[in-house]
Design a protein around this motif. Structure first.
Motif: not given
Length: 288
Positions: A151-165
């Protein structure tokens, strides 16, 4: 046309998550990340050559290159690094549901980085989305197979993608969409090469390339994902961006029957309700 293409994009996210989750289990997440980006770069090169007459984005400005490079490092390196780890730990269905929060995270980050305002009604959309995700996650916490790390991995993935956008917005003004993706991809490939070299994982990458079953999944996942991005870009030319974004965000719901049929997952009524509440939150966030 726009709405149809948006649904194609949603199915693209679902298809790529299914194929690349399988690929990650076959070849390992590092192999999937690097090979997928190289294949995507080749695929995009063909598209940009036909469209622009350039195989590589050699006409990018220094300013755009700076922002898009940062975008690639956050979104395609860090974001995808944790995304595929999340697929293995908690599966594509829960991962996609957590990723649903990305558009809202983008708005929050845009408020601080770009100075964009967040209207009052969007807060309601945020709350509903969080509640929907929470219902599913709290339900899974009662399951012995649920992974907090995943779940933490998914949150970090979501944050990384959001910053990327957010950084993509800064670097993609008046620049071709497909070339933009290329510029983002290049630093991500270089980052993975450095990481793999430092970790001395090249033998695992070689094993991944020689894994025929894994390579089939990687190729299929990459093609589907790239077509999904292409469909999303085209959809915004024909329909309202809010409607397009909402339809593209239906992937957590679309993947439920696939999870039941192909992954033999048991999806409770409560989890289904959670996914629907999350989707309603996204709808309010974009449409109103």
């Amino acid at each position: 046309m726009g709405e149809s293409l948006a649904l194609v994009a949603a199915f693209g996210w679902v298809g790529s998550s299914v194929f690349l989750e399988r690929a990650s289990k076959e070849t390992g997440t590092l192999a999937v990340n690097l090979i997928r980006l190289v294949i995507a770069m080749l695929f995009l090169g063909v598209i940009t050559y036909v469209k622009r007459g350039l195989v590589l984005p050699l006409d990018v400005t220094k300013e755009s290159f700076k922002f898009l490079s940062i975008s690639g490092l956050f979104g395609l390196f860090l974001g995808d690094f944790f995304l595929y780890k999340s697929y293995i730990k908690i599966g594509p269905r829960i991962t996609l549901l957590v990723m649903t929060f990305s558009p809202i995270a983008v708005s929050i980050l845009s408020f601080f980085i770009l100075g964009e305002k967040i209207e009052g009604f969007k807060v309601l959309g945020m709350l509903l989305t969080i509640i929907g995700i929470a219902i599913v996650i709290l339900k899974k916490k009662n399951d012995k197979e649920f992974s907090k790390v995943g779940f933490i991995y998914a949150l970090l993935a979501m944050l990384g993608e959001s910053l990327g956008i957010v950084f993509t917005r800064l670097g993609s003004i008046d620049y071709d969409s497909f070339a933009t993706i290329q510029v983002r991809t290049i630093p991500a490939i270089l980052a993975f090469i450095v990481y793999i070299s430092l970790k001395k994982e090249w033998s695992n990458i070689k094993e991944g390339i020689l894994n025929k079953k894994g390579m089939i999944y990687i190729v299929l996942g990459t093609i589907v994902a790239t077509l999904g991005v292409t469909a999303l870009v085209e959809a915004m030319k024909y329909a309202n961006v809010g409607i397009v974004s909402t339809l593209a965000a239906t992937s957590p719901i679309l993947i439920i029957p696939i999870s039941i049929i192909f992954f033999k997952e048991k999806v409770s009524i409560l989890e289904g309700i959670g996914a629907l509440i999350s989707f309603v939150g996204i709808t309010i966030f974009f449409i109103l």
